[in-house]
Write a protein that holds these residues in place. Structure first.
Motif, PDB file in Angstrom:
ATOM      1  N   VAL A  54       0.742  -1.294   0.019  1.00  0.00           N
ATOM      2  CA  VAL A  54      -0.029  -0.009   0.119  1.00  0.00           C
ATOM      3  C   VAL A  54       0.913   1.247   0.093  1.00  0.00           C
ATOM      4  CG1 VAL A  54      -1.946  -1.129   1.095  1.00  0.00           C
ATOM      5  CG2 VAL A  54      -0.046   0.124   2.413  1.00  0.00           C
ATOM      6  N   ILE A  55       0.223   2.284  -0.506  1.00  0.00           N
ATOM      7  CA  ILE A  55       0.965   3.416  -0.419  1.00  0.00           C
ATOM      8  C   ILE A  55       1.510   3.985   0.946  1.00  0.00           C
ATOM      9  CG2 ILE A  55       0.959   6.040  -0.991  1.00  0.00           C
ATOM     10  CD1 ILE A  55      -0.990   5.199  -3.267  1.00  0.00           C
ATOM     11  N   GLY A  56       0.930   3.771   2.038  1.00  0.00           N
ATOM     12  CA  GLY A  56       1.290   3.888   3.297  1.00  0.00           C
ATOM     13  C   GLY A  56       2.537   3.288   3.521  1.00  0.00           C
ATOM     14  N   SER A  57       2.900   2.124   2.964  1.00  0.00           N
ATOM     15  CA  SER A  57       3.985   1.379   3.128  1.00  0.00           C
ATOM     16  C   SER A  57       5.264   2.127   2.768  1.00  0.00           C
ATOM     17  CB  SER A  57       4.091  -0.066   2.485  1.00  0.00           C
ATOM     18  OG  SER A  57       2.968  -0.847   3.131  1.00  0.00           O
ATOM     19  N   TYR A  58       5.023   2.918   1.756  1.00  0.00           N
ATOM     20  CA  TYR A  58       6.266   3.490   0.945  1.00  0.00           C
ATOM     21  C   TYR A  58       6.548   4.908   1.871  1.00  0.00           C
ATOM     22  CZ  TYR A  58       5.482   0.642  -3.132  1.00  0.00           C
ATOM     23  OH  TYR A  58       5.299  -0.541  -3.983  1.00  0.00           O
ATOM     24  N   LEU A  59       5.368   5.435   2.457  1.00  0.00           N
ATOM     25  CA  LEU A  59       5.568   6.526   3.158  1.00  0.00           C
ATOM     26  C   LEU A  59       6.412   6.048   4.582  1.00  0.00           C
ATOM     27  CD1 LEU A  59       2.294   8.347   2.735  1.00  0.00           C
ATOM     28  CD2 LEU A  59       4.383   9.182   1.679  1.00  0.00           C
ATOM     29  N   PHE A  60       5.794   4.958   5.107  1.00  0.00           N
ATOM     30  CA  PHE A  60       6.281   4.613   6.287  1.00  0.00           C
ATOM     31  C   PHE A  60       8.032   4.271   6.187  1.00  0.00           C
ATOM     32  CE2 PHE A  60       7.388   0.682   8.926  1.00  0.00           C
ATOM     33  CZ  PHE A  60       7.364   1.015  10.142  1.00  0.00           C
ATOM     34  N   SER A  61       8.422   3.783   4.857  1.00  0.00           N
ATOM     35  CA  SER A  61       9.934   3.574   4.768  1.00  0.00           C
ATOM     36  C   SER A  61      10.680   4.953   4.858  1.00  0.00           C
ATOM     37  CB  SER A  61      10.250   2.859   3.510  1.00  0.00           C
ATOM     38  OG  SER A  61       9.843   3.856   2.409  1.00  0.00           O
ATOM     39  N   LEU A  62      10.006   5.873   4.652  1.00  0.00           N
ATOM     40  CA  LEU A  62      10.616   7.273   4.759  1.00  0.00           C
ATOM     41  C   LEU A  62      10.415   7.648   6.165  1.00  0.00           C
ATOM     42  CD1 LEU A  62       9.167   9.053   1.670  1.00  0.00           C
ATOM     43  CD2 LEU A  62      11.494   7.933   2.000  1.00  0.00           C
ATOM     44  N   VAL A  63       9.366   7.560   7.122  1.00  0.00           N
ATOM     45  CA  VAL A  63       9.316   8.275   8.230  1.00  0.00           C
ATOM     46  C   VAL A  63       9.468   7.443   9.263  1.00  0.00           C
ATOM     47  CG1 VAL A  63       7.921  10.316   7.211  1.00  0.00           C
ATOM     48  CG2 VAL A  63       6.839   8.359   8.119  1.00  0.00           C
ATOM     49  N   SER A  64       9.157   6.118   9.156  1.00  0.00           N
ATOM     50  CA  SER A  64       9.198   5.072  10.159  1.00  0.00           C
ATOM     51  C   SER A  64       8.243   5.265  11.117  1.00  0.00           C
ATOM     52  CB  SER A  64      10.546   5.041  11.129  1.00  0.00           C
ATOM     53  OG  SER A  64      10.571   3.798  11.858  1.00  0.00           O
ATOM     54  N   TYR A  65       8.424   4.883  12.600  1.00  0.00           N
ATOM     55  CA  TYR A  65       7.066   5.029  13.395  1.00  0.00           C
ATOM     56  C   TYR A  65       7.368   6.434  14.028  1.00  0.00           C
ATOM     57  CZ  TYR A  65       6.572   0.038  13.611  1.00  0.00           C
ATOM     58  OH  TYR A  65       6.170  -1.338  13.354  1.00  0.00           O
ATOM     59  N   LEU A  66       6.055   7.169  13.989  1.00  0.00           N
ATOM     60  CA  LEU A  66       6.096   8.525  14.517  1.00  0.00           C
ATOM     61  C   LEU A  66       5.734   8.412  15.995  1.00  0.00           C
ATOM     62  CD1 LEU A  66       4.114  10.431  11.793  1.00  0.00           C
ATOM     63  CD2 LEU A  66       6.499  10.220  12.028  1.00  0.00           C
ATOM     64  N   SER A  67       6.401   9.178  16.818  1.00  0.00           N
ATOM     65  CA  SER A  67       6.136   9.589  18.085  1.00  0.00           C
ATOM     66  C   SER A  67       4.592   9.724  18.457  1.00  0.00           C
ATOM     67  CB  SER A  67       6.981  10.675  18.676  1.00  0.00           C
ATOM     68  OG  SER A  67       6.535  11.895  18.256  1.00  0.00           O
ATOM     69  N   VAL A  68       4.217   9.586  19.877  1.00  0.00           N
ATOM     70  CA  VAL A  68       2.884   9.691  19.955  1.00  0.00           C
ATOM     71  C   VAL A  68       2.436  11.022  19.978  1.00  0.00           C
ATOM     72  CG1 VAL A  68       1.085   9.605  22.065  1.00  0.00           C
ATOM     73  CG2 VAL A  68       2.729   7.922  21.464  1.00  0.00           C
ATOM     74  N   PRO A  69       3.129  12.168  20.571  1.00  0.00           N
ATOM     75  CA  PRO A  69       2.897  13.598  20.390  1.00  0.00           C
ATOM     76  C   PRO A  69       2.558  14.033  18.692  1.00  0.00           C
ATOM     77  CG  PRO A  69       4.594  13.632  21.948  1.00  0.00           C
ATOM     78  CD  PRO A  69       4.488  12.317  21.257  1.00  0.00           C
ATOM     79  N   SER A  70       3.544  13.435  17.691  1.00  0.00           N
ATOM     80  CA  SER A  70       3.279  13.540  16.424  1.00  0.00           C
ATOM     81  C   SER A  70       1.996  13.045  15.808  1.00  0.00           C
ATOM     82  CB  SER A  70       4.539  13.098  15.495  1.00  0.00           C
ATOM     83  OG  SER A  70       5.614  13.741  15.790  1.00  0.00           O
ATOM     84  N   LEU A  71       1.584  12.039  16.504  1.00  0.00           N
ATOM     85  CA  LEU A  71       0.427  11.511  16.065  1.00  0.00           C
ATOM     86  C   LEU A  71      -0.726  12.192  16.452  1.00  0.00           C
ATOM     87  CD1 LEU A  71       1.101   7.658  16.765  1.00  0.00           C
ATOM     88  CD2 LEU A  71       0.863   8.681  14.441  1.00  0.00           C
ATOM     89  N   LEU A  72      -0.639  12.678  17.799  1.00  0.00           N
ATOM     90  CA  LEU A  72      -1.786  13.313  18.477  1.00  0.00           C
ATOM     91  C   LEU A  72      -1.873  14.726  17.522  1.00  0.00           C
ATOM     92  CD1 LEU A  72      -1.433  12.977  22.151  1.00  0.00           C
ATOM     93  CD2 LEU A  72      -2.993  11.885  21.006  1.00  0.00           C
ATOM     94  N   LEU A  73      -0.695  15.265  17.334  1.00  0.00           N
ATOM     95  CA  LEU A  73      -0.607  16.645  16.474  1.00  0.00           C
ATOM     96  C   LEU A  73      -1.309  16.555  15.302  1.00  0.00           C
ATOM     97  CD1 LEU A  73       2.503  18.215  17.851  1.00  0.00           C
ATOM     98  CD2 LEU A  73       0.154  19.096  18.309  1.00  0.00           C
ATOM     99  N   LEU A  74      -0.952  15.542  14.674  1.00  0.00           N
ATOM    100  CA  LEU A  74      -1.546  15.106  13.273  1.00  0.00           C
ATOM    101  C   LEU A  74      -2.904  14.815  13.288  1.00  0.00           C
ATOM    102  CD1 LEU A  74       1.339  12.958  11.796  1.00  0.00           C
ATOM    103  CD2 LEU A  74       0.751  15.411  11.179  1.00  0.00           C
ATOM    104  N   SER A  75      -3.251  14.244  14.206  1.00  0.00           N
ATOM    105  CA  SER A  75      -4.868  14.086  14.202  1.00  0.00           C
ATOM    106  C   SER A  75      -5.838  15.165  14.630  1.00  0.00           C
ATOM    107  CB  SER A  75      -5.076  12.952  15.296  1.00  0.00           C
ATOM    108  OG  SER A  75      -4.442  11.732  15.010  1.00  0.00           O
ATOM    109  N   ALA A  76      -5.248  15.937  15.743  1.00  0.00           N
ATOM    110  CA  ALA A  76      -5.920  17.131  15.811  1.00  0.00           C
ATOM    111  C   ALA A  76      -6.106  18.147  14.792  1.00  0.00           C
ATOM    112  CB  ALA A  76      -5.141  17.862  17.216  1.00  0.00           C
TER     113      ALA A  76
END
Length: 213
Positions: A54-76
């Motif tokens: 999936v396209i998300g896999s290619y993006l994941f190869s660039l950014v790896s796992y994001l921290s919890v604050p990043s996930l919270l800020l992106l979601s908000a």
């Protein structure tokens, strides 16, 4: 099965970044209803298979796992920009400039303390402090506790939620890492915070750029 779960979480975090970028680029000229539909479309596109991935896999190869604050800020960011009526009060609180300077400061300072030293500039490796069996296990929790106390005293609610969210996720083991640092910060949020601090400094010297930002 466990590996698949963590991989899916990484793909989700990369897809979340993709959606936030789409919203960021289009929010100024699209109605909120259309923007919400576009965010959903971006989510679907991010999960479309391409060459067995999936396209998300290619993006994941660039950014790896994001921290919890990043996930919270992106979601908000995504939710607040896609909400319709009734979002005004939430947006005012979200955009409160007094709340964002300590956020940028925390991640910039933490990144400067962690990444250069962990890269071998000194014999001291602060990354080791994030493990539960670290030589001095209280140091990193005390560092975060100090920031939390400052947040309570000065009412930095944004930063307090981000730090507490990261700590809670660490003890719940929501990410594959066993290191607390990986829950608290990542290179993406550090570079973004440094950029925003530099931007604020430039806009402070040249006020006209603030209206263009």
């Amino acid at each position: 099965m466990e590996l698949l779960m963590w991989t899916d979480l990484g793909i989700f975090s990369a897809t979340l970044l993709w959606i936030a970028l789409v919203v960021k680029m289009t929010r100024r000229w699209l109605p909120k209803s259309v923007l919400a539909a576009l965010a959903i479309a971006a989510l679907i596109i991010g999960m479309v298979p391409f060459n067995d991935l999936v396209i998300g896999s290619y993006l994941f190869s660039l950014v790896s796992y994001l921290s919890v604050p990043s996930l919270l800020l992106l979601s908000a960011f995504i939710l607040l920009n896609c909400l319709g009526q009734g979002r005004k009060l939430l947006r005012e609180r979200w955009e409160d400039k007094a709340q964002w300077l300590p956020v940028y400061g925390f991640f910039a300072i933490s990144g400067v303390l962690l990444y250069p030293l962990a890269g071998g500039l000194t014999l001291f490796d602060p990354y080791r402090l994030g493990f539960e069996d670290a030589p001095f296990p209280p140091l990193l929790p005390l560092y975060l506790l100090g920031w939390c106390l400052a947040c309570v005293y000065w009412r930095w609610l944004h930063l307090l939620v981000l730090i507490l969210g990261a700590i809670a996720a660490f003890y719940l083991k929501l990410l594959p890492s066993l290191n607390l640092w990986d829950y608290v910060i990542d290179p993406l949020i550090v570079f973004y915070s440094l950029f925003m601090l530099v931007k604020r400094g430039v806009c402070g010297m040249f006020p006209s750029c603030a209206s263009n930002g």
